[in-house]
Design a protein around this motif. Structure first.
Motif, PDB file in Angstrom:
ATOM      1  N   GLY A 322       0.786  -1.232   0.000  1.00  0.00           N
ATOM      2  CA  GLY A 322       0.000   0.000   0.000  1.00  0.00           C
ATOM      3  C   GLY A 322       0.814   1.275   0.000  1.00  0.00           C
ATOM      4  N   ASP A 323       2.129   1.171  -0.015  1.00  0.00           N
ATOM      5  CA  ASP A 323       2.984   2.366  -0.061  1.00  0.00           C
ATOM      6  C   ASP A 323       3.874   2.362  -1.296  1.00  0.00           C
ATOM      7  OD1 ASP A 323       4.681   0.299   0.552  1.00  0.00           O
ATOM      8  OD2 ASP A 323       5.614   1.260   2.285  1.00  0.00           O
ATOM      9  N   GLY A 324       3.483   1.557  -2.295  1.00  0.00           N
ATOM     10  CA  GLY A 324       4.282   1.445  -3.508  1.00  0.00           C
ATOM     11  C   GLY A 324       5.256   0.279  -3.492  1.00  0.00           C
ATOM     12  N   SER A 325       5.379  -0.403  -2.367  1.00  0.00           N
ATOM     13  CA  SER A 325       6.301  -1.533  -2.257  1.00  0.00           C
ATOM     14  C   SER A 325       5.550  -2.843  -2.413  1.00  0.00           C
ATOM     15  CB  SER A 325       7.019  -1.504  -0.910  1.00  0.00           C
ATOM     16  OG  SER A 325       7.751  -0.314  -0.748  1.00  0.00           O
ATOM     17  N   THR A 326       6.202  -3.852  -2.997  1.00  0.00           N
ATOM     18  CA  THR A 326       5.608  -5.174  -3.200  1.00  0.00           C
ATOM     19  C   THR A 326       6.632  -6.248  -2.828  1.00  0.00           C
ATOM     20  OG1 THR A 326       6.320  -5.236  -5.509  1.00  0.00           O
ATOM     21  CG2 THR A 326       4.109  -4.369  -5.062  1.00  0.00           C
ATOM     22  N   SER A 327       6.142  -7.480  -2.746  1.00  0.00           N
ATOM     23  CA  SER A 327       7.028  -8.615  -2.468  1.00  0.00           C
ATOM     24  C   SER A 327       6.371  -9.888  -2.982  1.00  0.00           C
ATOM     25  CB  SER A 327       7.300  -8.749  -0.965  1.00  0.00           C
ATOM     26  OG  SER A 327       8.063  -9.922  -0.688  1.00  0.00           O
ATOM     27  N   THR A 328       7.203 -10.839  -3.416  1.00  0.00           N
ATOM     28  CA  THR A 328       6.710 -12.162  -3.818  1.00  0.00           C
ATOM     29  C   THR A 328       7.171 -13.245  -2.832  1.00  0.00           C
ATOM     30  OG1 THR A 328       8.626 -12.472  -5.265  1.00  0.00           O
ATOM     31  CG2 THR A 328       6.620 -11.561  -6.259  1.00  0.00           C
ATOM     32  N   ALA A 329       7.737 -12.832  -1.713  1.00  0.00           N
ATOM     33  CA  ALA A 329       8.176 -13.796  -0.699  1.00  0.00           C
ATOM     34  C   ALA A 329       6.961 -14.402  -0.001  1.00  0.00           C
ATOM     35  CB  ALA A 329       9.082 -13.113   0.316  1.00  0.00           C
ATOM     36  N   THR A 343      -3.229  -0.039   3.227  1.00  0.00           N
ATOM     37  CA  THR A 343      -3.972  -1.256   2.912  1.00  0.00           C
ATOM     38  C   THR A 343      -2.998  -2.284   2.345  1.00  0.00           C
ATOM     39  OG1 THR A 343      -6.016  -0.026   2.455  1.00  0.00           O
ATOM     40  CG2 THR A 343      -5.854  -2.268   1.584  1.00  0.00           C
ATOM     41  N   VAL A 344      -2.743  -3.309   3.116  1.00  0.00           N
ATOM     42  CA  VAL A 344      -1.839  -4.380   2.693  1.00  0.00           C
ATOM     43  C   VAL A 344      -2.694  -5.495   2.100  1.00  0.00           C
ATOM     44  CG1 VAL A 344      -0.110  -6.059   3.439  1.00  0.00           C
ATOM     45  CG2 VAL A 344      -0.198  -3.781   4.500  1.00  0.00           C
ATOM     46  N   ARG A 345      -2.327  -5.939   0.891  1.00  0.00           N
ATOM     47  CA  ARG A 345      -3.108  -6.969   0.201  1.00  0.00           C
ATOM     48  C   ARG A 345      -2.199  -8.137  -0.185  1.00  0.00           C
ATOM     49  NH1 ARG A 345      -7.936  -7.192  -2.209  1.00  0.00           N
ATOM     50  NH2 ARG A 345      -8.232  -4.980  -1.810  1.00  0.00           N
ATOM     51  N   LEU A 346      -2.713  -9.356   0.082  1.00  0.00           N
ATOM     52  CA  LEU A 346      -2.032 -10.577  -0.347  1.00  0.00           C
ATOM     53  C   LEU A 346      -2.907 -11.289  -1.373  1.00  0.00           C
ATOM     54  CD1 LEU A 346      -0.006 -12.919  -0.257  1.00  0.00           C
ATOM     55  CD2 LEU A 346      -1.256 -13.809   1.735  1.00  0.00           C
ATOM     56  N   THR A 347      -2.322 -11.589  -2.529  1.00  0.00           N
ATOM     57  CA  THR A 347      -3.000 -12.354  -3.572  1.00  0.00           C
ATOM     58  C   THR A 347      -2.212 -13.635  -3.810  1.00  0.00           C
ATOM     59  OG1 THR A 347      -3.812 -10.337  -4.638  1.00  0.00           O
ATOM     60  CG2 THR A 347      -3.802 -12.357  -5.954  1.00  0.00           C
ATOM     61  N   VAL A 348      -2.910 -14.765  -3.736  1.00  0.00           N
ATOM     62  CA  VAL A 348      -2.252 -16.051  -4.001  1.00  0.00           C
ATOM     63  C   VAL A 348      -2.857 -16.668  -5.249  1.00  0.00           C
ATOM     64  CG1 VAL A 348      -1.697 -16.456  -1.579  1.00  0.00           C
ATOM     65  CG2 VAL A 348      -3.844 -17.322  -2.500  1.00  0.00           C
ATOM     66  N   GLU A 360      -5.738  -6.111   4.692  1.00  0.00           N
ATOM     67  CA  GLU A 360      -5.832  -5.563   6.040  1.00  0.00           C
ATOM     68  C   GLU A 360      -5.302  -4.129   6.003  1.00  0.00           C
ATOM     69  OE1 GLU A 360      -6.881  -6.762   8.912  1.00  0.00           O
ATOM     70  OE2 GLU A 360      -7.178  -8.901   8.512  1.00  0.00           O
ATOM     71  N   VAL A 361      -5.920  -3.264   6.810  1.00  0.00           N
ATOM     72  CA  VAL A 361      -5.431  -1.888   6.938  1.00  0.00           C
ATOM     73  C   VAL A 361      -4.540  -1.820   8.172  1.00  0.00           C
ATOM     74  CG1 VAL A 361      -6.047   0.529   7.285  1.00  0.00           C
ATOM     75  CG2 VAL A 361      -7.442  -0.922   5.777  1.00  0.00           C
ATOM     76  N   ILE A 362      -3.312  -1.373   7.957  1.00  0.00           N
ATOM     77  CA  ILE A 362      -2.355  -1.239   9.050  1.00  0.00           C
ATOM     78  C   ILE A 362      -2.142   0.244   9.324  1.00  0.00           C
ATOM     79  CG2 ILE A 362       0.020  -1.667   9.784  1.00  0.00           C
ATOM     80  CD1 ILE A 362       0.031  -4.160   8.184  1.00  0.00           C
ATOM     81  N   ALA A 363      -2.380   0.643  10.564  1.00  0.00           N
ATOM     82  CA  ALA A 363      -2.169   2.034  10.970  1.00  0.00           C
ATOM     83  C   ALA A 363      -0.743   2.189  11.495  1.00  0.00           C
ATOM     84  CB  ALA A 363      -3.175   2.430  12.038  1.00  0.00           C
TER      85      ALA A 363
END
Length: 479
Positions: A322-329, A343-348, A360-363
């Protein structure tokens, strides 16, 4: 004279008792089918009989190993190959039921059962036309005894499952599809493939999809085997997939539009079996992360919780923070460099391309105060009350802060004061003052100096940088 009468009465009663004892008790007659040679003939099915076996006996030529206590016999010769079932349900004693072929002195056991339904018994098997089957009903347990009770004996023909043969495979219509069959009535055709499981009781289904899709087939209860084929007859089947007995997983594959797939399912141990075919569902996905509050200095670890109900497995993970960063780990960690709601999103994605997401929204809130100045006099004398000022700086969020003041002693620092108050946000360089007073003691004079230590603590929130929340004063000389 009286004694003589009493003696005569005793003799008379004794004689009566002797006569009563001497009268023989009528024996319970043995039933007509007590012996193998007098077996009751079952002419047609369904068949039912109630019989008193209280006087039943065993015979030295009765087969052993399945209780011939108080045995009675029935015989049946089918005119067609079929499946039959015999039981003693409704009898009032503990029965043991067995079935045999052959002749007296040379029996071959077909089935034996005790306590299928409480204390009654049941057997079922496929019969061959022209072969005579002999049923022996005994009382539990052992061999060579006598007796029984009220026996209720039935024999019925069990019709095979409607999809027992390949040519009678049940067509599967719209998905999801569910069908229940009794495998106890099923048989296996001689030319059926064995694939990864071999069963004498199988049923068949067929499915022709109109669109290409991933489908999932399953069975319950007990996980009977499932095999999938293509082809038009038993002699030219090509196996697509096979799951053995007790495979504990569904059969999942990509079904091509216009292709007919044949499903063979079976198990010798199962009876009522449900076959299901459905479009493979999407995977389930969720995740959790460490901590309950986060700041811009934290590195947050993430943990996925995913499952593919179709059993093919997860092929890839895609995280968007949600801040422009991604990961495939699979198990990434991430630091959010600035405060905000992300807003952090995981897609499998599964190996066959099905996907699902969770978010999930992380404050992120960075709570941070610092002690920038600790003001004390340069000198003091015993008995003098001096002032100590602690200046706390806050440039982020309004906070409630507790400041604890300590003085030096030969054994370490000892708390001499505490103060809690609001510390509002102020421009850089502006502070909130905490004022303390301290009276110098003789112990301080003995040490020759006093060093004060101030420690600031946030009341409601977690401090992001606790290292700058503590400050020591310059020594105060004591005279």
């Amino acid at each position: 004279m009286v004694k003589r009468h009493i003696a005569r009465l005793v003799v008379a009663f004794t004689g009566v008792i002797a006569l009563l004892v001497a009268v023989p008790t009528a024996a319970v007659a043995a039933p007509g089918n007590d012996d193998f040679t007098a077996a009751t003939r079952v002419e047609s099915l369904p068949y039912s009989m109630t019989l008193d076996t209280s006087g039943a006996t065993s015979d030295g030529t009765d087969p052993t190993g399945c209780s011939n206590n108080g045995s009675v016999w029935f015989s049946y010769t089918p005119t067609t190959d079929t499946r039959i079932q015999a039981d003693t349900f409704g009898s009032d004693y503990d029965t043991v039921l067995s079935a045999w072929t052959g002749e007296q002195g040379s029996f071959t056991r077909v089935a034996c059962n005790d306590d299928t339904n409480g204390t009654q018994s049941q057997v079922g098997f496929v019969v061959t036309a022209g072969t005579t089957y002999h049923f022996m009903v005994g009382s539990c347990c052992g061999d060579g005894g006598t007796g029984g009770g009220s026996l209720h004996f039935t024999v019925t023909e069990i019709q095979p499952a409607v999809n027992d043969d390949f040519a009678e495979a049940l067509p599967v219509g719209a998905l999801p599809y569910s069908n229940v069959q009794d495998l106890s009535t099923a048989t296996a055709e001689p030319a059926e493939p064995s694939s990864c499981f071999n069963s004498t009781r199988t049923v068949w289904y067929s499915y022709t999809p109109t669109t290409t899709r991933t489908v999932m087939a399953s069975t319950a209860p007990g996980y009977p085997g499932i095999a999938v084929y293509t082809g038009s007859s038993l002699s030219n089947l090509s196996e697509v997939f096979c799951l053995p007995l007790h495979g504990y997983a569904p059969v999942t594959f990509e079904a091509q539009a216009g292709t007919t797939y044949l499903f063979r399912t079976g198990a010798d141990f199962a009876e009522q079996v449900t076959f299901r075919l459905e479009v493979a569902p999407d995977p389930t996905v969720d995740f959790y992360y460490a901590g309950v509050d986060h700041n811009s200095f934290d590195t947050v670890p993430f943990y996925p919780s995913v499952h593919d109900p179709a059993g093919l497995g997860i092929a890839s993970y895609a995280w968007d923070f949600g801040d422009g960063s991604t990961s495939t780990a699979t198990y990434p960690s991430h630091r959010f460099s600035a405060d905000g709601d992300y807003t952090v999103r995981l897609t499998v994605r599964t190996v066959d391309g099905r996907s699902a997401s969770a978010s999930e929204v992380i404050a992120v809130r960075t709570h941070d105060v610092s002690i920038v100045r600790l003001t004390v006099p340069s000198t003091a004398r015993v008995g003098q009350t001096i002032g100590v000022t602690v200046n706390v700086q806050n440039t982020r969020y309004d906070e409630n802060v507790t400041v604890r003041l300590h003085r030096s002693s030969p054994s370490g620092y000892v708390q001499v004061g505490t103060s809690t108050q609001p510390v509002p946000v102020k421009a850089a360089g502006k502070t909130t003052a905490f004022s303390f007073s301290y009276t110098v003691t003789a112990d301080d004079r003995a040490a020759g100096k006093i060093t004060f230590r101030a420690v600031a603590e946030l009341v409601q929130n977690r401090e992001a940088l606790p290292a700058d929340n503590e400050l020591l004063s310059t020594p105060v000389k004591v005279s």
